[in-house]
Structure formats: structure tokens, C-alpha cells
Write a protein that holds these residues in place. Structure first.
Motif, short mmCIF file in Angstrom:
data_model
loop_
_atom_site.label_atom_id
_atom_site.label_comp_id
_atom_site.label_asym_id
_atom_site.label_seq_id
_atom_site.Cartn_x
_atom_site.Cartn_y
_atom_site.Cartn_z
N ALA A 31 0.85 -1.19 0.00
CA ALA A 31 0.00 0.00 0.00
C ALA A 31 0.88 1.24 0.00
O ALA A 31 1.88 1.30 0.73
CB ALA A 31 -0.91 0.01 1.22
N TYR A 32 0.52 2.21 -0.82
CA TYR A 32 1.24 3.48 -0.91
C TYR A 32 0.41 4.52 -0.16
O TYR A 32 -0.74 4.79 -0.52
CB TYR A 32 1.43 3.88 -2.37
CG TYR A 32 2.23 2.84 -3.14
CD1 TYR A 32 3.61 2.93 -3.19
CD2 TYR A 32 1.60 1.77 -3.76
CE1 TYR A 32 4.35 1.97 -3.87
CE2 TYR A 32 2.33 0.81 -4.45
CZ TYR A 32 3.70 0.91 -4.49
OH TYR A 32 4.43 -0.04 -5.16
N GLU A 38 2.08 11.13 6.55
CA GLU A 38 1.36 11.49 7.78
C GLU A 38 0.19 10.54 8.10
O GLU A 38 -0.34 10.59 9.20
CB GLU A 38 0.86 12.94 7.72
CG GLU A 38 -0.09 13.23 6.59
CD GLU A 38 0.58 13.63 5.29
OE1 GLU A 38 -0.14 14.06 4.38
OE2 GLU A 38 1.82 13.50 5.15
N HIS A 39 -0.18 9.66 7.19
CA HIS A 39 -1.26 8.70 7.43
C HIS A 39 -0.76 7.26 7.54
O HIS A 39 -1.54 6.34 7.80
CB HIS A 39 -2.29 8.78 6.31
CG HIS A 39 -3.05 10.05 6.28
ND1 HIS A 39 -2.62 11.15 5.58
CD2 HIS A 39 -4.18 10.42 6.90
CE1 HIS A 39 -3.47 12.14 5.75
NE2 HIS A 39 -4.43 11.73 6.55
N GLY A 50 9.31 7.11 -0.45
CA GLY A 50 9.41 7.49 -1.84
C GLY A 50 8.49 8.66 -2.15
O GLY A 50 7.88 9.24 -1.26
N ILE A 51 8.39 8.96 -3.42
CA ILE A 51 7.53 10.04 -3.87
C ILE A 51 6.52 9.48 -4.86
O ILE A 51 6.90 8.89 -5.87
CB ILE A 51 8.34 11.17 -4.53
CG1 ILE A 51 9.31 11.78 -3.50
CG2 ILE A 51 7.41 12.25 -5.10
CD1 ILE A 51 10.25 12.82 -4.07
N GLU A 100 5.46 9.56 0.27
CA GLU A 100 4.66 8.43 0.69
C GLU A 100 5.52 7.31 1.28
O GLU A 100 6.71 7.21 0.99
CB GLU A 100 3.88 7.85 -0.50
CG GLU A 100 2.84 8.78 -1.06
CD GLU A 100 2.10 8.20 -2.25
OE1 GLU A 100 0.90 8.48 -2.36
OE2 GLU A 100 2.70 7.46 -3.06
N ASP A 101 4.86 6.48 2.09
CA ASP A 101 5.44 5.23 2.56
C ASP A 101 4.90 4.11 1.67
O ASP A 101 3.70 4.08 1.38
CB ASP A 101 5.03 4.92 4.00
CG ASP A 101 5.83 5.69 5.03
OD1 ASP A 101 6.60 6.59 4.65
OD2 ASP A 101 5.64 5.41 6.23
#
Length: 106
Positions: free
Chosen positions: A8-9, A13-14, A42-43, A67-68
């Protein structure tokens, strides 16, 4: 027992909220361990099109988000609940999620 890798990307902050929801739904069980996951930073890049309601960015404009990439595993039985947990807690209208079947080595 059939197992899957779920990716999941999620905006930085979430990520913790989504990661916890995935674990609570049954993802990340490896032997006697639970809530197991791996995260890469990453982005994410995307352009919302007409009809979209983006959480981040504007319709018709390219957006970049830190993003994670959250990777974890789950059983076939837990998969529907884990995917629902992602949809329920993810801030995006269309969460970026991949599901891969795994070969289980005994």
C-alpha cells in the motif's frame, strides 16, 4: 495455506494509521509475530482527472506526495478484511494497493 503480499502506498502522515489498521485486520502474521511490515520512503506522482476528488493536489495538475510503501503479508482468509481496512483508513479516494500471491516454502 495460500498467502499474499500486500503493498500500500500511503502519504507519510497517514502511514501509521493505515499500518495499524492492516495489522489489526490480520496482516503481518509471521510465525509467532504479528503486525510485521516493511516500509520504504518514496515520492508518489499522479494527476487527478475530471470527476476526481483528490485529497492532495488539484484536478488536471500533476502532484507529488511523500509516501510510505508499506509491505506486509496475509492469509487468503484475512485478505478481504485487510483490503477493507486499507480503504477505510487511507486518505485517498483511490488507494494505491497491490496484491501478489506468494509461494509458501516449507
Amino acid at each position: 495455506m495460500k498467502r499474499y503480499k500486500i503493498v500500500a502506498y500511503v502519504p507519510d502522515e497517514h502511514a501509521e494509521k493505515v499500518r495499524d489498521a492492516m495489522g489489526a485486520a490480520g496482516a503481518g502474521v509471521i510465525g509467532n509475530y504479528t503486525f510485521c511490515s516493511f516500509t520504504l520512503k518514496g515520492i508518489g506522482r499522479f494527476r487527478p482527472e475530471a470527476g476526481a476528488h483528490p485529497t492532495i493536489g488539484e484536478v488536471g495538475q500533476m502532484a507529488e506526495v511523500h509516501e510510505d510503501r508499506i509491505e506486509t503479508v496475509c492469509t487468503e482468509e484475512a485478505l478481504p478484511a485487510v483490503l477493507e481496512a486499507i480503504r477505510r483508513t487511507h486518505p485517498y479516494e483511490e488507494p494505491g494497493t497491490d496484491v501478489y500471491p506468494l509461494e509458501v516454502l516449507e
